[in-house]
Design a protein around this motif. Structure first.
Motif, PDB file in Angstrom:
ATOM      1  N   ALA A   1       0.827  -1.207   0.000  1.00 13.98           N
ATOM      2  CA  ALA A   1       0.000   0.000   0.000  1.00 13.98           C
ATOM      3  C   ALA A   1       0.858   1.253   0.000  1.00 13.98           C
ATOM      4  N   ALA A   2       1.925   1.244   0.802  1.00 11.24           N
ATOM      5  CA  ALA A   2       2.814   2.404   0.836  1.00 11.24           C
ATOM      6  C   ALA A   2       3.529   2.595  -0.494  1.00 11.24           C
TER       7      ALA A   2
ATOM      8  N   SER B   1       2.526   1.819  -3.355  1.00 11.68           N
ATOM      9  CA  SER B   1       1.601   2.187  -4.432  1.00 11.68           C
ATOM     10  C   SER B   1       1.460   3.697  -4.585  1.00 11.68           C
ATOM     11  N   VAL B   2       1.978   4.452  -3.630  1.00  9.68           N
ATOM     12  CA  VAL B   2       1.865   5.909  -3.653  1.00  9.68           C
ATOM     13  C   VAL B   2       3.069   6.499  -4.385  1.00  9.68           C
ATOM     14  N   ALA B   3       2.813   7.294  -5.392  1.00 11.98           N
ATOM     15  CA  ALA B   3       3.888   7.905  -6.169  1.00 11.98           C
ATOM     16  C   ALA B   3       4.777   8.749  -5.268  1.00 11.98           C
TER      17      ALA B   3
ATOM     18  N   ILE C   1       7.108   7.401  -3.164  1.00 11.10           N
ATOM     19  CA  ILE C   1       7.719   6.532  -2.143  1.00 11.10           C
ATOM     20  C   ILE C   1       8.719   5.629  -2.835  1.00 11.10           C
TER      21      ILE C   1
ATOM     22  N   THR D   1      11.207   8.492   1.146  1.00  7.43           N
ATOM     23  CA  THR D   1      11.131   9.216  -0.125  1.00  7.43           C
ATOM     24  C   THR D   1      12.457   9.936  -0.355  1.00  7.43           C
TER      25      THR D   1
ATOM     26  N   GLU E   1      -3.539  -1.838   4.817  1.00 11.36           N
ATOM     27  CA  GLU E   1      -3.540  -0.813   3.772  1.00 11.36           C
ATOM     28  C   GLU E   1      -3.629   0.588   4.381  1.00 11.36           C
TER      29      GLU E   1
ATOM     30  N   LEU F   1      -0.685   3.342   3.701  1.00 13.34           N
ATOM     31  CA  LEU F   1      -1.003   4.613   3.054  1.00 13.34           C
ATOM     32  C   LEU F   1      -0.716   5.802   3.969  1.00 13.34           C
TER      33      LEU F   1
ATOM     34  N   ALA G   1       2.995   6.433   3.995  1.00 15.30           N
ATOM     35  CA  ALA G   1       3.385   7.101   2.747  1.00 15.30           C
ATOM     36  C   ALA G   1       3.003   8.579   2.770  1.00 15.30           C
ATOM     37  N   GLU G   2       1.795   8.875   3.202  1.00 15.70           N
ATOM     38  CA  GLU G   2       1.322  10.259   3.254  1.00 15.70           C
ATOM     39  C   GLU G   2       2.214  11.107   4.159  1.00 15.70           C
TER      40      GLU G   2
ATOM     41  N   LEU H   1       5.779  11.600   2.449  1.00 15.25           N
ATOM     42  CA  LEU H   1       5.787  12.554   1.337  1.00 15.25           C
ATOM     43  C   LEU H   1       5.660  13.991   1.831  1.00 15.25           C
TER      44      LEU H   1
END
Length: 453
Positions: free
Chosen positions: A143-144, A146-148, A150, A190, A215, A219, A222-223, A226
């Motif tokens: 899930a992490a 999948s985030v642009a 990362i 990142t 998930e 996520l 990741a948020e 970033l």
């Protein structure tokens, strides 16, 4: 030696330790028997990185002789080992300094409840399969990733633990309970080289069903990561500081340390003369409730066999009392607040469980708008805290605010102030996270020193 299959094994071990201590010459004794097992799975780049499993039974004994005490522990449960352990503890106690405040609870003080019935702090379910834990960790990682933006995950982890304990004492107390824990976490990265930034997300619960999904954890990691891209140093000066709910409990933790009976009895607390005085803003309460169902730090009785209960530490901003075990209560001429905690090889000392601070009426975003220019702190490192004066200095990272809006991420700065002044200016948001041992919302402090660029 007790039978490993005996469901009352821990009870028998703890009571055998107490009996051995009395035979060895102890005036009083209490003992802990603990068994536990845990499993943790770490994944990285879609593969298993590390798997750990631990299990075992350990015992601890405290003996008291004429105002002296000693504590020892062992993982050997044989009858001969227990006898030798008791003899060693008695010999050690005879060489310890005298403290007339030491001693077990009077039988009339002991908790009537001897288990955790109704608290729901242990899940009655089979241990999760390692393959299931690995799948959870992999889902968080995926899930992490999948985030642009990362680039990689430092780690993703899922774990489980189950611990049972039994406390027995020569004053007649004998009781115990089990506790379970499920956890999942992820650390995302990142950028590259010197521009690399990282952040994390993680949660733990007594019951697996109460956990967020993998998930959600991935996520969120990741948020957060970033948002830290391009971090730099903030200006230097005096500014308002907003402690995000991720770190605000640390600020209240310093207040809890200052009301700990051990610090007060030593004269090493900056609040030692403030009983009955205002220490938080008017209208703000700080409550302890060790009996909250399904909370990881709930407990039916403390480490001295006294029944725990909800209590007010601060009411309407005014300090109501200290946090006390039996020894510190006697030193201060007060009653124990049933707050004793102890390790296998340590004597009891005061501790807290399930702290709740009164939430505010506004959102974090409204507090950011209100602060105008200043710093939102989301992580902390290092600390220089003077427990006697309340002088405070910590490394911090987070986000810089201009005109009531976040404008860039911040790293490598120091924030400083005095805890007495800081706590009296607190403004609370309405965003406290549930399931925490210390449930505290985001907190705005009116003015502190920021040392940055």
């Amino acid at each position: 030696m007790t039978d490993p299959a005996d469901p009352d094994r821990l009870k028998h071990l703890a009571e055998a330790l107490v009996d051995a201590a009395r035979r060895a010459g102890a005036d009083q004794a209490d003992a802990l028997a603990v068994d536990g097992r845990s499993v943790g799975i770490d994944v990285r780049a879609g593969d298993l990185e590390q798997a750990e499993r631990a299990e075992g039974v350990e015992i601890g004994l405290r003996v008291l002789i004429g105002g002296r005490q000693a504590a020892v522990s062992s993982s050997d449960h044989a009858a001969d080992a227990i006898a030798q352990m008791a003899a060693r503890a008695v010999a050690m106690a005879k060489e310890a300094p005298v403290d007339d405040n030491l001693g077990l609870a009077d039988p009339s003080q002991l908790s009537a409840g001897r288990d955790a019935q109704g608290l729901e702090i242990a899940e009655d379910a089979p241990e999760p399969d390692p393959a299931h834990l690995q799948d959870m960790a992999l889902r968080a990682e995926a899930a992490a990733l999948s985030v642009a933006g990362i680039s990689q995950l430092e780690s993703a982890n899922a774990g489980y633990s189950r611990r049972r304990m039994w406390l027995a004492a020569s004053n007649g107390f004998s009781g115990g309970y089990a506790r379970t824990g499920h956890s999942i976490s992820a650390v995302a990265i990142t950028g590259e080289g010197l521009k690399m930034e990282r952040d994390y997300a993680g949660e733990s619960r007594v019951f697996a069903a109460d956990l967020p999904t993998p998930e959600e954890i991935g996520l969120l990691a990741a948020e957060r990561t970033l948002a830290r891209a391009g971090a730099r140093k903030p200006p230097t000066g005096a500014f308002p500081i907003l402690y995000d709910r991720r770190v605000s409990a640390s600020l209240i933790g310093h207040l809890l340390s200052a009301v700990n009976g051990s610090a007060v009895a030593r004269g090493a607390s900056w609040l030692r003369r403030d009983l009955g005085q205002q220490v938080l803003p008017v209208g703000m309460d700080l409550v302890e409730d060790p009996l909250r169902p399904r909370f990881p730090s709930s407990r039916p009785f403390d480490a001295e066999g006294l029944a725990t209960r909800p209590r007010s530490i601060v009411a309407a901003g005014v300090l109501q009392g200290w946090t006390l075990d039996l020894a510190t209560a006697r030193k201060l001429g007060m009653d124990s607040t049933a707050s004793a905690a102890r390790g296998l090889a340590s004597a009891p000392s005061p501790s807290h469980s399930n702290i709740v601070l009164t939430p505010g009426q506004v959102s974090q975003q409204e507090l950011i708008a209100q602060m105008g220019r200043g710093l939102v702190v989301t992580s902390m490192l290092g600390a220089s805290i003077n427990g006697t004066t309340g002088d405070y200095s910590r490394g911090a990272a987070g986000f810089w605010v201009e005109n009531g809006e976040i404008v860039f991420p911040v790293n490598e700065c120091t924030i400083a102030g005095n805890l007495r002044d800081m706590l009296l200016t607190l403004i609370a948001a309405d965003d406290a996270l549930p399931w925490r041992a210390t449930e505290v919302p985001s907190l705005l402090v009116e003015g502190m020193t920021v040392a940055g660029a």
